[in-house]
Scaffold this active site. Structure first.
Site, PDB file in Angstrom:
ATOM      1  N   ARG A  75       0.851  -1.190   0.000  1.00 59.31           N
ATOM      2  CA  ARG A  75       0.000   0.000   0.000  1.00 59.31           C
ATOM      3  C   ARG A  75       0.885   1.238   0.000  1.00 59.31           C
ATOM      4  O   ARG A  75       1.698   1.423   0.906  1.00 59.31           O
ATOM      5  CB  ARG A  75      -0.903   0.005   1.238  1.00 59.31           C
ATOM      6  N   HIS A  90      -3.457  10.815   0.425  1.00 62.89           N
ATOM      7  CA  HIS A  90      -2.905  10.655   1.772  1.00 62.89           C
ATOM      8  C   HIS A  90      -2.345  12.017   2.196  1.00 62.89           C
ATOM      9  O   HIS A  90      -1.160  12.163   2.455  1.00 62.89           O
ATOM     10  CB  HIS A  90      -1.847   9.538   1.790  1.00 62.89           C
ATOM     11  N   GLU A 148      -7.751   8.126   6.085  1.00 62.72           N
ATOM     12  CA  GLU A 148      -8.116   8.744   7.359  1.00 62.72           C
ATOM     13  C   GLU A 148      -8.725  10.143   7.231  1.00 62.72           C
ATOM     14  O   GLU A 148      -8.152  11.129   7.712  1.00 62.72           O
ATOM     15  CB  GLU A 148      -6.893   8.802   8.287  1.00 62.72           C
ATOM     16  N   ASN A 156      -7.490   1.430   9.833  1.00 60.39           N
ATOM     17  CA  ASN A 156      -6.207   1.784  10.439  1.00 60.39           C
ATOM     18  C   ASN A 156      -6.424   1.803  11.943  1.00 60.39           C
ATOM     19  O   ASN A 156      -7.238   2.591  12.442  1.00 60.39           O
ATOM     20  CB  ASN A 156      -5.744   3.179   9.994  1.00 60.39           C
ATOM     21  N   TYR A 169      -4.588   1.971  15.764  1.00 63.49           N
ATOM     22  CA  TYR A 169      -3.411   2.193  16.614  1.00 63.49           C
ATOM     23  C   TYR A 169      -3.710   2.011  18.096  1.00 63.49           C
ATOM     24  O   TYR A 169      -2.937   1.396  18.806  1.00 63.49           O
ATOM     25  CB  TYR A 169      -2.804   3.578  16.342  1.00 63.49           C
ATOM     26  N   GLU A 181      -3.490  -0.184   8.136  1.00 60.39           N
ATOM     27  CA  GLU A 181      -2.351   0.316   8.931  1.00 60.39           C
ATOM     28  C   GLU A 181      -2.457  -0.248  10.336  1.00 60.39           C
ATOM     29  O   GLU A 181      -3.560  -0.306  10.905  1.00 60.39           O
ATOM     30  CB  GLU A 181      -2.356   1.851   9.071  1.00 60.39           C
TER      31      GLU A 181
HETATM   32  C1  FCB Z   1      -1.641   7.364  10.507  1.00 61.45           C
HETATM   33  C2  FCB Z   1      -1.275   7.901   9.142  1.00 61.45           C
HETATM   34  C3  FCB Z   1       0.058   7.439   8.647  1.00 61.45           C
HETATM   35  C4  FCB Z   1       1.094   7.410   9.754  1.00 61.45           C
HETATM   36  C5  FCB Z   1       0.570   6.658  10.964  1.00 61.45           C
HETATM   37  C6  FCB Z   1       1.548   6.547  12.096  1.00 61.45           C
HETATM   38  O1  FCB Z   1      -2.571   8.221  11.111  1.00 61.45           O
HETATM   39  O2  FCB Z   1      -2.250   7.509   8.189  1.00 61.45           O
HETATM   40  O3  FCB Z   1       0.440   8.267   7.587  1.00 61.45           O
HETATM   41  O4  FCB Z   1       1.513   8.663  10.045  1.00 61.45           O
HETATM   42  O5  FCB Z   1      -0.601   7.276  11.427  1.00 61.45           O
END
Ligand code: FCB
Length: 445
Positions: free
Chosen positions: A78, A122, A167, A293, A295, A354
């Site tokens: 990607r 992006h 995002e 995505n 985290y 992600e």
């Molecule tokens: C996300 C972004 C990516 C990167 C990660 C750590 O929010 O999409 O570009 O910065 O965080």
């Protein structure tokens, strides 16, 4: 011993990057300026004044980077296409050299058996479009659809699936509400039209992709929202936050309506930006997949001061990345099963587009290995609980330009020495390679 996971046959392994974070070569071959060039040049905007002018120099070093991907045994890669390379002012003349770059990249990936998964936006909007209002301007959605058609006409014969936006939540909040990212506007709730214009852009671009027989995804940043307590005020605050972070960018796509934002004093027309017929346009081309995505979860309490209807509360007692993000692997399972419960049959197959962590410079990155192992276990648990997850793209292949943090947050399976551009695979690189190989061996056996 490689980590053992029970994932279905055909599960796809990948890694993710984004144009401004790795390419460099910002003045080369006719690329126009983007909002990130402008923002990074603003004193104090980015830590230590770092810019993406060189980044990982991937524009020139992509063959070496593809060799690293091949070494991992990836199924998919990607990356994002830089709009200002394709149409330097966002409209008008197309820049053939920009298209040529992605053409070469795609062919080089295919030559080693890696399927390209491009993201069309992006965050690097052509500066000229920002000067005309950026994502506050409805016209930007139409410019995006034109640019999508241009890129798809060139690469669509070799690239089967496309991600429209990365995002849109983070771009709206960091870029237009808080001013932490480009274009650096701090409009708070007046930024809400940015949500609608991005979703409209998605809908228009999705139609252009589908007309060309291509699959359409979007990559949303999603988070499980944890109320700080079971008090009514905390529950209401958590619900308000969930509407803004998660539902605002998923409900229109999957349910054809905006969530209730009355806690923000905002009506269903998002500050007058929603025109008749827009929601139909947004849903007219159903998603072939939802990119997620993930985290970390977000813990939310009732606000203590006037303004927003929520306050963020810390998550204690868990490991933290160098970014200070809490590490909660099971949040991924919670998120995925929550999506399935919320959207039911309307939820398309999910791909994790992600997931990863920033660490110290260390090459022996056991922290990252533990992070990835934990999140992949959570993913396998979600699959076992019936969620249809088709692939996992880790963030990121390389240490890169981490937006407002410059080169300070290192997310790479591969370490990059930014002074020499030397790439050195970390222990997590070998771990991921062995995991992918073991998975394939089990499928074959
Ligand atoms: C996300 C972004 C990516 C990167 C990660 C750590 O929010 O999409 O570009 O910065 O965080």
């Amino acid at each position: 011993m490689p980590h053992r996971l029970d994932l279905p046959a055909g599960f796809r392994w990948g890694a993710s990057t984004a144009a401004y974070q790795i390419e460099g070569a910002v003045d080369e071959d006719g690329r126009g300026p983007s909002v990130w060039d402008t923002f990074a040049a603003r004193p104090g905007a980015v830590r230590d004044g770092h810019t993406g002018a060189v980044a990982c120099d991937h524009y020139h070093r992509y063959p070496e980077d593809i060799a690293l991907m091949k070494g991992l045994g990836l199924d998919g890669y990607r990356f994002s296409v830089a709009w200002p390379r394709i149409r330097p002012t966002g409209e008008g003349a197309v820049n053939p050299a920009g298209l040529d770059f992605y053409d070469r990249l795609v062919d080089a990936l295919l030559a080693v058996g890696i399927t390209p998964l491009p993201t069309l936006f992006h965050w690097d909007l052509p500066q000229t479009l920002e000067d005309a209002g950026g994502w506050l301007n409805r016209d930007t959605a139409y410019r995006f659809a034109e640019y999508t058609a241009i890129v798809a006409d060139r690469l669509g014969d070799r690239v089967p699936a496309w991600i429209t936006l990365n995002e849109p939540f983070v771009h709206m909040v960091y870029g237009y509400a808080l001013g932490i990212h480009a274009p650096g506007r701090a409009l708070m709730l007046d930024a809400l039209p940015v949500a609608h214009h991005q979703l409209l852009a998605h809908g228009l671009a999705a139609a252009a992709l589908r007309e060309r027989g291509l699959d359409v995804l979007i990559a949303n940043n999603l988070t499980p929202v944890w109320p700080a307590s079971s008090a009514d005020a905390d529950l209401a605050a958590a619900e308000a936050y969930d509407a803004l972070h998660n539902r605002l960018f998923t409900d229109p796509l999957l349910l054809g309506r905006y969530p209730d934002l009355s806690a923000y004093g905002v009506g269903p027309d998002l500050g007058g930006s929603v025109h008749d017929g827009d929601l139909k346009l947004i849903t007219a081309t159903p998603l072939d997949g939802l990119g997620v995505n993930y985290y970390n979860p977000t813990r939310i309490a009732a606000p203590t001061e006037p303004g927003l209807p929520f306050a963020e509360a810390p998550i204690e007692g868990v490991p933290r990345t160098t970014f200070d993000w809490p590490v909660v692997p099971d949040g991924l399972r919670e998120l995925l099963t929550g999506l399935r419960d919320r959207y039911g049959a309307a939820l398309p197959p999910v791909t994790i587009t992600e997931n990863g962590c920033s660490t110290t410079e260390e090459l022996d990155d056991t922290f990252r290995i533990d992070y990835l192992a934990g999140h992949l276990d959570a993913l396998a648990a979600a699959l076992a609980q019936g969620v249809d997850v088709r692939g996992y793209y880790t963030w990121s292949l390389l240490d890169n330009y981490e937006w407002a943090e410059g080169y300070h947050q290192r997310f790479g399976l591969v370490h990059v020495d930014f002074a020499t551009q030397k790439r050195t695979p970390r222990a997590s690189y070998a771990w991921y390679r062995d995991l992918i190989a073991a998975h394939r061996a089990r499928q074959a056996g």
